[in-house]
Write an enzyme that holds these catalytic residues in place. Structure first.
Site, PDB file in Angstrom:
ATOM      1  N   TYR A  52       0.829  -1.217   0.000  1.00  9.01           N
ATOM      2  CA  TYR A  52       0.000   0.000   0.000  1.00  9.01           C
ATOM      3  C   TYR A  52       0.858   1.260   0.000  1.00  9.01           C
ATOM      4  O   TYR A  52       0.357   2.349  -0.231  1.00  9.01           O
ATOM      5  CB  TYR A  52      -0.927   0.029   1.213  1.00  9.01           C
ATOM      6  CG  TYR A  52      -1.880  -1.129   1.337  1.00  9.01           C
ATOM      7  CD1 TYR A  52      -2.064  -2.044   0.298  1.00  9.01           C
ATOM      8  CD2 TYR A  52      -2.610  -1.318   2.511  1.00  9.01           C
ATOM      9  CE1 TYR A  52      -2.932  -3.120   0.434  1.00  9.01           C
ATOM     10  CE2 TYR A  52      -3.490  -2.386   2.648  1.00  9.01           C
ATOM     11  CZ  TYR A  52      -3.640  -3.281   1.619  1.00  9.01           C
ATOM     12  OH  TYR A  52      -4.501  -4.341   1.759  1.00  9.01           O
ATOM     13  N   HIS A 121       1.050 -11.553   1.596  1.00 11.87           N
ATOM     14  CA  HIS A 121      -0.017 -10.816   0.917  1.00 11.87           C
ATOM     15  C   HIS A 121      -0.679 -11.601  -0.219  1.00 11.87           C
ATOM     16  O   HIS A 121      -1.858 -11.410  -0.517  1.00 11.87           O
ATOM     17  CB  HIS A 121       0.544  -9.493   0.381  1.00 11.87           C
ATOM     18  CG  HIS A 121      -0.492  -8.444   0.137  1.00 11.87           C
ATOM     19  ND1 HIS A 121      -0.236  -7.105   0.262  1.00 11.87           N
ATOM     20  CD2 HIS A 121      -1.796  -8.521  -0.217  1.00 11.87           C
ATOM     21  CE1 HIS A 121      -1.330  -6.411  -0.009  1.00 11.87           C
ATOM     22  NE2 HIS A 121      -2.287  -7.256  -0.301  1.00 11.87           N
TER      23      HIS A 121
END
Length: 304
Positions: A52, A121
């Site tokens: 992010y 992730h």
């Protein structure tokens, strides 16, 4: 018990708040105020990731939120995620040692001594997937992560861990909403003690990721199919978002709504005042459309 206090068990030492604050697509300019506001409005779980590119700003928001509320660090549950690399993008998968280093780097950016949940992730590590998972097991032993898990893993990826004779993940963060219910994967996770954490819970909303620069994969047909939730929400006197989030929590999934609007922030965590009835739960069960729109677990680059 309100949903602000409701938790789901991850392991003997860790429980995850049912409603967390997601920070995907929250900019570095917005993240400090957004995260601090979320904590002030009752959120006790903040979710971020290396990918992010906002960990320092999220960390600043956590510190500001703790200062504003007088809460101690252990009152806040923080999820961080390893970017595992993706050879399909020319991005070499992280080794065992690089995984340890990546977690330490994330903790430094966040300004934390430990993360409450550290996830791989995505299953892009290929041959390094097991090495990455072994590293997460070590990070848990070292106290750098109180619980560990994965994200976007399908049953085959989870079986790989089992076949290696290693402890299974505490959690798997996946896209879950009425249009992508993943019953077989959820059943497998339940059998193996892997807690589901739902992201993209609000996909069926007509307003989901419609702003320029946001990566909505919704087709026009999908956008046209969401009026049923408007009608259902009206029945309970709640917003569409509250209905969709309540569906997740009622199914036993932690959810991760995101809003920069303080009123919607408060609304998204205010889920305790209603219960979706059995008839509507049964109706929603018939709405499953398969994989979802945010990420495809069948992505060939994840399988290697």
């Amino acid at each position: 018990m309100t949903d602000m206090q409701q938790t789901f068990r991850l392991n003997d030492d860790t429980a995850i708040p049912a409603v967390g604050f997601g920070t995907y697509l929250v900019s570095n300019d917005d993240a400090p105020d957004a995260v601090s506001s979320a904590i002030s409005n009752g959120y006790r779980h903040i979710d971020t990731a290396t990918a992010y590119q906002n960990e320092e700003a999220v960390g600043a928001g956590i510190r500001a939120g703790l200062q504003a509320t007088g809460l101690a660090r252990d009152a806040i549950f923080v999820t961080a995620k390893l970017w595992p690399g993706n050879p399909a993008w020319g991005d070499t998968p992280k080794s065992h040692d690089q995984t340890i280093a990546e977690c330490n780097a994330s903790l430094a950016k966040l300004g934390l001594d430990y993360t409450d949940l550290y996830l791989i992730h995505a299953p892009y590590g290929g041959p390094e997937r097991i090495a990455q998972w072994r590293a997460l097991l070590e990070l848990k032993q070292m106290g750098k992560a109180r619980s560990i898990g994965v994200s976007n893993f399908n049953q085959g990826h989870l079986d790989e861990i089992k076949l290696a004779g290693l402890p299974m993940p505490d959690a798997n963060q996946i896209e879950l909403h009425p249009w992508s219910q993943k019953p077989e994967l959820i059943s497998y996770m339940t059998e193996n003690g892997i807690a589901p954490i739902a992201y993209s819970s609000l996909v069926p909303l007509s307003t989901w990721r419609t702003q320029e620069g946001q990566d909505s994969a919704k087709t026009d047909a999908m956008k046209a199919g969401g009026s049923v939730f408007t009608q259902m929400a009206a029945k309970y006197g709640v917003s569409e978002a509250q209905l969709l989030l309540r569906w997740g929590v009622q199914n036993g999934y932690a959810v991760l709504p995101k809003s920069l609007n303080p009123d919607r922030m408060r609304q998204n965590i205010d889920l305790a005042g209603f219960q979706i009835d059995d008839a509507d739960i049964a109706s929603i069960k018939t709405m499953d459309r398969g994989e979802g729109v945010a990420w495809a677990s069948g992505d060939p680059s994840a399988a290697a």
